[in-house]
Scaffold this motif. Structure first.
Motif, PDB file in Angstrom:
ATOM      1  N   HIS A  11     126.360  -4.425  -3.170  1.00  0.00           N
ATOM      2  CA  HIS A  11     127.121  -4.996  -1.903  1.00  0.00           C
ATOM      3  C   HIS A  11     126.746  -6.819  -1.305  1.00  0.00           C
ATOM      4  O   HIS A  11     125.662  -6.385  -1.149  1.00  0.00           O
ATOM      5  CB  HIS A  11     127.698  -4.763  -0.938  1.00  0.00           C
ATOM      6  CG  HIS A  11     128.628  -5.176  -0.074  1.00  0.00           C
ATOM      7  ND1 HIS A  11     128.899  -6.070   0.555  1.00  0.00           N
ATOM      8  CD2 HIS A  11     129.872  -3.701  -0.337  1.00  0.00           C
ATOM      9  CE1 HIS A  11     130.412  -5.905   1.288  1.00  0.00           C
ATOM     10  NE2 HIS A  11     130.545  -4.652   0.635  1.00  0.00           N
ATOM     11  N   GLU A  34     127.775  -7.257 -13.946  1.00  0.00           N
ATOM     12  CA  GLU A  34     127.821  -5.722 -13.445  1.00  0.00           C
ATOM     13  C   GLU A  34     128.396  -4.866 -13.875  1.00  0.00           C
ATOM     14  O   GLU A  34     129.587  -5.074 -13.943  1.00  0.00           O
ATOM     15  CB  GLU A  34     128.388  -5.890 -11.780  1.00  0.00           C
ATOM     16  CG  GLU A  34     126.857  -6.732 -10.759  1.00  0.00           C
ATOM     17  CD  GLU A  34     126.974  -6.691  -9.344  1.00  0.00           C
ATOM     18  OE1 GLU A  34     126.286  -6.719  -8.828  1.00  0.00           O
ATOM     19  OE2 GLU A  34     128.447  -5.587  -9.044  1.00  0.00           O
ATOM     20  N   LEU A  71     134.874 -17.001 -12.059  1.00  0.00           N
ATOM     21  CA  LEU A  71     134.825 -15.325 -11.274  1.00  0.00           C
ATOM     22  C   LEU A  71     135.867 -14.780 -12.044  1.00  0.00           C
ATOM     23  O   LEU A  71     136.966 -14.766 -11.860  1.00  0.00           O
ATOM     24  CB  LEU A  71     135.561 -15.051  -9.576  1.00  0.00           C
ATOM     25  CG  LEU A  71     134.866 -13.404  -9.048  1.00  0.00           C
ATOM     26  CD1 LEU A  71     134.303 -12.861  -9.569  1.00  0.00           C
ATOM     27  CD2 LEU A  71     135.819 -13.540  -8.189  1.00  0.00           C
ATOM     28  N   HIS A  82     132.369 -10.605  -1.205  1.00  0.00           N
ATOM     29  CA  HIS A  82     130.796 -11.698  -2.592  1.00  0.00           C
ATOM     30  C   HIS A  82     131.056 -13.106  -2.889  1.00  0.00           C
ATOM     31  O   HIS A  82     131.394 -13.502  -2.835  1.00  0.00           O
ATOM     32  CB  HIS A  82     131.783 -10.870  -4.005  1.00  0.00           C
ATOM     33  CG  HIS A  82     130.137 -11.508  -5.226  1.00  0.00           C
ATOM     34  ND1 HIS A  82     129.744 -10.107  -6.374  1.00  0.00           N
ATOM     35  CD2 HIS A  82     129.365 -11.947  -5.393  1.00  0.00           C
ATOM     36  CE1 HIS A  82     129.097 -11.136  -7.019  1.00  0.00           C
ATOM     37  NE2 HIS A  82     129.007 -12.120  -6.263  1.00  0.00           N
ATOM     38  N   GLY A  97     135.430  -5.395  -7.280  1.00  0.00           N
ATOM     39  CA  GLY A  97     134.779  -6.907  -6.669  1.00  0.00           C
ATOM     40  C   GLY A  97     135.254  -6.402  -4.907  1.00  0.00           C
ATOM     41  O   GLY A  97     135.788  -5.606  -5.103  1.00  0.00           O
ATOM     42  N   TYR A  98     134.163  -6.495  -4.899  1.00  0.00           N
ATOM     43  CA  TYR A  98     134.059  -6.586  -3.185  1.00  0.00           C
ATOM     44  C   TYR A  98     134.542  -7.339  -2.757  1.00  0.00           C
ATOM     45  O   TYR A  98     133.734  -8.946  -3.368  1.00  0.00           O
ATOM     46  CB  TYR A  98     132.774  -6.167  -2.818  1.00  0.00           C
ATOM     47  CG  TYR A  98     132.531  -4.988  -2.795  1.00  0.00           C
ATOM     48  CD1 TYR A  98     133.216  -3.823  -2.559  1.00  0.00           C
ATOM     49  CD2 TYR A  98     130.622  -4.853  -3.025  1.00  0.00           C
ATOM     50  CE1 TYR A  98     133.217  -2.500  -3.129  1.00  0.00           C
ATOM     51  CE2 TYR A  98     130.346  -3.067  -3.795  1.00  0.00           C
ATOM     52  CZ  TYR A  98     131.182  -2.493  -3.601  1.00  0.00           C
ATOM     53  OH  TYR A  98     130.730  -0.771  -3.724  1.00  0.00           O
ATOM     54  N   HIS A 146     126.002 -13.518 -13.252  1.00  0.00           N
ATOM     55  CA  HIS A 146     125.777 -12.313 -13.110  1.00  0.00           C
ATOM     56  C   HIS A 146     126.812 -10.942 -13.240  1.00  0.00           C
ATOM     57  O   HIS A 146     127.873 -11.446 -12.634  1.00  0.00           O
ATOM     58  CB  HIS A 146     125.560 -12.158 -11.544  1.00  0.00           C
ATOM     59  CG  HIS A 146     125.622 -11.144 -10.234  1.00  0.00           C
ATOM     60  ND1 HIS A 146     125.978 -11.393  -9.349  1.00  0.00           N
ATOM     61  CD2 HIS A 146     125.426 -10.338 -10.525  1.00  0.00           C
ATOM     62  CE1 HIS A 146     125.875 -10.374  -8.918  1.00  0.00           C
ATOM     63  NE2 HIS A 146     125.874  -9.087  -9.885  1.00  0.00           N
ATOM     64  N   VAL A 158     130.625 -15.892 -12.827  1.00  0.00           N
ATOM     65  CA  VAL A 158     130.594 -14.073 -12.721  1.00  0.00           C
ATOM     66  C   VAL A 158     131.259 -12.716 -13.131  1.00  0.00           C
ATOM     67  O   VAL A 158     131.837 -13.265 -12.824  1.00  0.00           O
ATOM     68  CB  VAL A 158     130.606 -13.740 -10.618  1.00  0.00           C
ATOM     69  CG1 VAL A 158     130.640 -12.357  -9.952  1.00  0.00           C
ATOM     70  CG2 VAL A 158     129.485 -14.544  -9.799  1.00  0.00           C
ATOM     71  N   HIS A 165     126.030  -1.314  -9.132  1.00  0.00           N
ATOM     72  CA  HIS A 165     126.609  -2.222  -7.922  1.00  0.00           C
ATOM     73  C   HIS A 165     126.175  -2.297  -7.055  1.00  0.00           C
ATOM     74  O   HIS A 165     125.786  -1.408  -7.135  1.00  0.00           O
ATOM     75  CB  HIS A 165     128.486  -1.942  -8.257  1.00  0.00           C
ATOM     76  CG  HIS A 165     128.937  -1.669  -9.234  1.00  0.00           C
ATOM     77  ND1 HIS A 165     129.713  -2.422  -9.472  1.00  0.00           N
ATOM     78  CD2 HIS A 165     129.754  -0.332 -10.406  1.00  0.00           C
ATOM     79  CE1 HIS A 165     130.421  -1.968 -10.580  1.00  0.00           C
ATOM     80  NE2 HIS A 165     130.265  -0.714 -10.658  1.00  0.00           N
ATOM     81  N   PRO A 201     132.591  -9.210 -12.863  1.00  0.00           N
ATOM     82  CA  PRO A 201     133.068  -7.715 -11.453  1.00  0.00           C
ATOM     83  C   PRO A 201     133.017  -6.195 -12.538  1.00  0.00           C
ATOM     84  O   PRO A 201     132.723  -6.744 -13.462  1.00  0.00           O
ATOM     85  CB  PRO A 201     133.706  -8.022 -10.707  1.00  0.00           C
ATOM     86  CG  PRO A 201     134.472  -9.091 -11.701  1.00  0.00           C
ATOM     87  CD  PRO A 201     133.610  -9.681 -12.142  1.00  0.00           C
TER      88      PRO A 201
END
Length: 464
Positions: free
Chosen positions: A433, A334, A256, A269, A265-266, A332, A298, A431, A300
């Protein structure tokens, strides 16, 4: 009984609610309370300052992104073991999603979230340039929507003792208790840039100093006991769990990206990734290599356009990411992650996973989008629908043969083909959630596990 909560709102943006909310979180914590911070809407920046003040993650409550039914459960999850919750609103109290049906409370507004939680609202009013008129303003906000309860007002940017006296008389006339009166404090400012405030992780020690100053200001001028008495909210039943599916069998490490360039980022996640059985390993692409044994990645959102030379200089991790993607591992990305995966960003070489060039522009693209997946990927099957949010000033010109990730109507009604899907890569500006789509996270981790097993089988065959 549910954790008490108070919602910090304002008549309009620029009233000082971020200063008050952040300072209130810090002051309550300093007084011995365990404070859980939340932000209404999709914003990634304010929660970073909330986290510094609270000593725990700042989280978001956005019914547009996750739906009404998840607001209570996400609240309960994020407020576990807290004594009090402070929710910072967005824009003006009744300002919500533009273009949503004009019936009842505006969707995604602070009022919408306050009503879903049953939480009282404390209104922060910028008192500059007004005195008795505050009574009319408070009367209007208190009576506009009876599903929202105004529990008090914090007067901000008060000019003098005489000004304070007149304002308090006006508030008494309106029947709204004064919970605090904050004088003008020009020294409290956090640097801004094209997407809002500079993130807390970028601002470093100065962010901590700003939060400390906000905390001291609120502690001196706000009645904390009165705020705690007002925070008598009860939320709906139900609980949210970060378990997105039955955990996979076998270890899977998901890398990440974090740090100054990738801070959007949340928290849910990473929690969902762990709930699906993955080990989450954070790394900073500005300086770090890809974590060992990474089976998925990931990337973000954030501000890569501010760090183009530094990101480009870490050519080791760029090569590792390119090799990971070429093996078919799920990736992934974003917004910022998308611009990092293309060939270059403002002329600085990036990862080269996707054919294309990213450039910074003068145009801000901002707003919610109702999107549909137009290509199968490790996250979504073709035809799946999501609600996401765009927030960027960059644009990407893709090479030929691109398969887009999303299709949606843009801010002017035009059809947007967003992002790209290539093998295991799913990248786009949108983006989302993760709590609204736990099945996508489960699919992502399961794909990583499957890809890893396949790679190991191939390696064993080659050794024979």
């Amino acid at each position: 009984m549910s954790t008490p909560a108070v919602v910090i709102a304002a008549p309009a943006s620029g009233s000082g609610k971020t200063t008050v909310a952040t300072g209130l979180i810090g002051a309550l914590r300093r007084s011995g309370s365990r404070v859980a911070p939340f932000k209404v809407g999709p914003d990634f920046i304010d929660p970073g300052y909330h986290a510094l003040a609270a000593g725990r993650p700042g989280r978001n409550l956005d019914p547009v992104l996750v739906g009404d039914a998840l607001i209570g459960p996400l609240y309960r999850h994020g407020s576990d073991d807290a004594d009090i919750v402070v929710v910072e609103g967005v824009m003006g109290l009744f300002d919500g999603r533009i273009g949503a049906a004009a019936t009842g409370t505006a969707r995604g507004s602070t009022a919408h979230v306050a009503a879903l939680l049953g939480a009282p609202v404390v209104l922060v009013v910028d008192a500059r340039g007004q005195s008795h008129s505050v009574a009319a303003l408070l009367h209007g906000f208190a009576t506009f929507d009876h599903s929202v309860r105004i529990a008090g007002v914090i007067l901000n940017r008060v000019g003098s003792a005489r000004h304070d006296d007149v304002l308090r008389q006006a508030c008494e006339q309106a029947g709204v208790p004064v919970l605090g009166s904050i004088p003008r404090a020009d020294e409290l400012s956090v640097p801004s840039r094209h997407l809002g405030l500079v993130t807390a992780v970028e601002h470093g020690r100065l962010a901590g100093a700003a939060v400390d100053a906000m905390t001291s200001l609120v502690a001196r001028h706000v009645d904390l006991a009165a705020v705690q008495r007002a925070a008598a909210a009860r939320v709906g039943d139900g609980a949210w769990s970060p378990a997105s599916a039955d955990p996979i069998s076998g270890p899977v490490t998901v890398a990440l990206a974090a740090g100054k360039a990738f801070s959007f980022g949340y928290p849910e996640h990473a929690e969902l990734l762990r709930g699906a059985g993955a080990t989450v390993a954070e790394f900073d692409p500005l300086a770090d290599p890809l974590p060992a044994d990474a089976a998925a990645l990931v990337l973000p959102g954030g501000f890569p356009e501010q760090y183009g030379p530094e990101l480009s200089a870490n050519d080791g991790v760029r090569g590792q990411i390119r090799a990971l993607a070429e093996r078919g591992a799920p990736v992934h990305a974003e917004c910022a992650g998308l611009t990092y995966l293309v060939d270059d960003l403002d002329g600085h070489p990036m990862c080269g996973v996707l054919s294309g060039s990213a450039t910074f522009t003068d145009t801000l693209t901002l707003g919610y989008r109702d999107a549909v997946a137009v290509t199968d990927s490790p996250l979504h099957a073709i035809g799946e629908r999501v609600v996401g949010h765009e927030f960027h000033r960059t644009t990407v010109r893709f090479g030929s043969g691109r398969q887009p990730a999303w299709r949606y109507s843009g801010r002017a009604g035009e059809i947007v083909q967003d992002g790209a899907v290539r093998a295991g890569v799913h990248a786009g500006y949108l983006h989302t959630h993760a709590a609204a789509h736990p099945e996508a996270i489960a699919r992502f981790v399961a794909t990583a596990a499957s890809t890893t097993r396949l790679a190991r089988c191939r390696a064993r065959e080659e050794q024979k």
